[in-house]
Design a protein around this motif. Sequence first.
Motif, short mmCIF file in Angstrom:
data_model
loop_
_atom_site.label_atom_id
_atom_site.label_comp_id
_atom_site.label_asym_id
_atom_site.label_seq_id
_atom_site.Cartn_x
_atom_site.Cartn_y
_atom_site.Cartn_z
N GLU A 133 2.84 -8.08 1.33
CA GLU A 133 3.10 -6.68 1.04
C GLU A 133 4.57 -6.29 1.20
O GLU A 133 5.02 -5.29 0.66
CB GLU A 133 2.23 -5.79 1.94
CG GLU A 133 0.74 -5.98 1.68
CD GLU A 133 -0.13 -5.45 2.80
OE1 GLU A 133 0.19 -4.34 3.30
OE2 GLU A 133 -1.10 -6.12 3.19
N LEU A 191 0.86 -1.19 0.00
CA LEU A 191 0.00 0.00 0.00
C LEU A 191 0.90 1.23 0.00
O LEU A 191 1.62 1.48 0.96
CB LEU A 191 -0.91 -0.01 1.23
CG LEU A 191 -1.78 -1.25 1.41
CD1 LEU A 191 -2.63 -1.13 2.67
CD2 LEU A 191 -2.67 -1.47 0.20
N ASP A 208 -6.65 1.11 5.37
CA ASP A 208 -6.18 -0.11 6.03
C ASP A 208 -5.97 0.13 7.53
O ASP A 208 -6.34 -0.71 8.36
CB ASP A 208 -4.89 -0.59 5.39
CG ASP A 208 -4.57 -2.03 5.74
OD1 ASP A 208 -5.52 -2.83 5.88
OD2 ASP A 208 -3.38 -2.38 5.86
N ASP A 210 -5.05 4.57 0.48
CA ASP A 210 -5.07 3.12 0.73
C ASP A 210 -4.57 2.80 2.13
O ASP A 210 -5.14 1.95 2.84
CB ASP A 210 -4.21 2.40 -0.31
CG ASP A 210 -4.83 2.36 -1.68
OD1 ASP A 210 -6.06 2.60 -1.78
OD2 ASP A 210 -4.11 2.10 -2.67
N LEU A 211 -3.52 3.47 2.54
CA LEU A 211 -2.96 3.21 3.86
C LEU A 211 -3.92 3.66 4.96
O LEU A 211 -4.12 2.94 5.96
CB LEU A 211 -1.62 3.92 3.99
CG LEU A 211 -0.77 3.56 5.21
CD1 LEU A 211 -0.50 2.06 5.26
CD2 LEU A 211 0.55 4.32 5.19
#
Length: 274
Positions: A217, A193, A202, A198-199
């Motif tokens: 990842e 990510l 999450d 996106d981070l």
Amino acid sequence: MKRTQMYGGPTDPGTDGSTGADSSRLVGSDRVLAVLKELARYPEGVGLEELTRVIGSPKPTVHRALAALRRAGLAGQDARGHYALGDEFLRMAFAHHEARPDHVRVRPVLEALAQRFGETAHYAVLDGREVVYRAKVDPPSGAVRLSSTVGGRNPAHATGVGKLLMARHLETLQGVEAWIGDSPLERRTPQTLCTAEDLHHDLRTIRERGYSLDDQENEPGVNCLALPVYATSPRMPSGAVSVSALAYRTSLSTLVEAAGEIRALLGPLGEPHH
């Protein structure tokens, strides 16, 4: 973390004849210890009446236990008549804490995890934009293991332990953006990510479910599940433990299904105290 091939019964009545709720189970030193443990829940102190009700033993019994603790310096009484943990208890606890690093306390948990899952268990802490591995236990058997080392580092955003610890500090999109700043996040694998959006998504999910995942990842073929460790603070994690698994051997779904079991193995180290 890179992969490497490695070869190679019955209850006793109270001595004072009391018939309180716990008197048949708490005898002598057991009563004293029960009172000591209960005092730890009241940092501002607690009155004898309340302590008696919570312990479930007669007032004279609880009072005698408190007197024994006061004589040893393990409990004290303030001007209001409330009881709290004594200075001697705190001195002993802090001296022991300083002499026993957090990774030493976590190691038995790592050994249990490595034995249970046949995979590598880590304990790591957050250091800026990276995680540092403080302890590692390899599985007792298996030809393929991880080559991670104690003292080794990885990007926090690409690891389960890193994201878990970041989630407690970066609670807004603006916070994530500021953390990234002008330094783009390294894309370790196609799964990493690398955008603030996106981070942030999450990290929010991690806070909601209480654990973090690394779905290949940081390195292809390696996934992990991480949980917080409260070794030095009752509210903020000192670090995180993870089960880092080879995906072909232990799937991510298997780790997710075992999240409760992993948390149980952590015991008190995995529980925040409010």
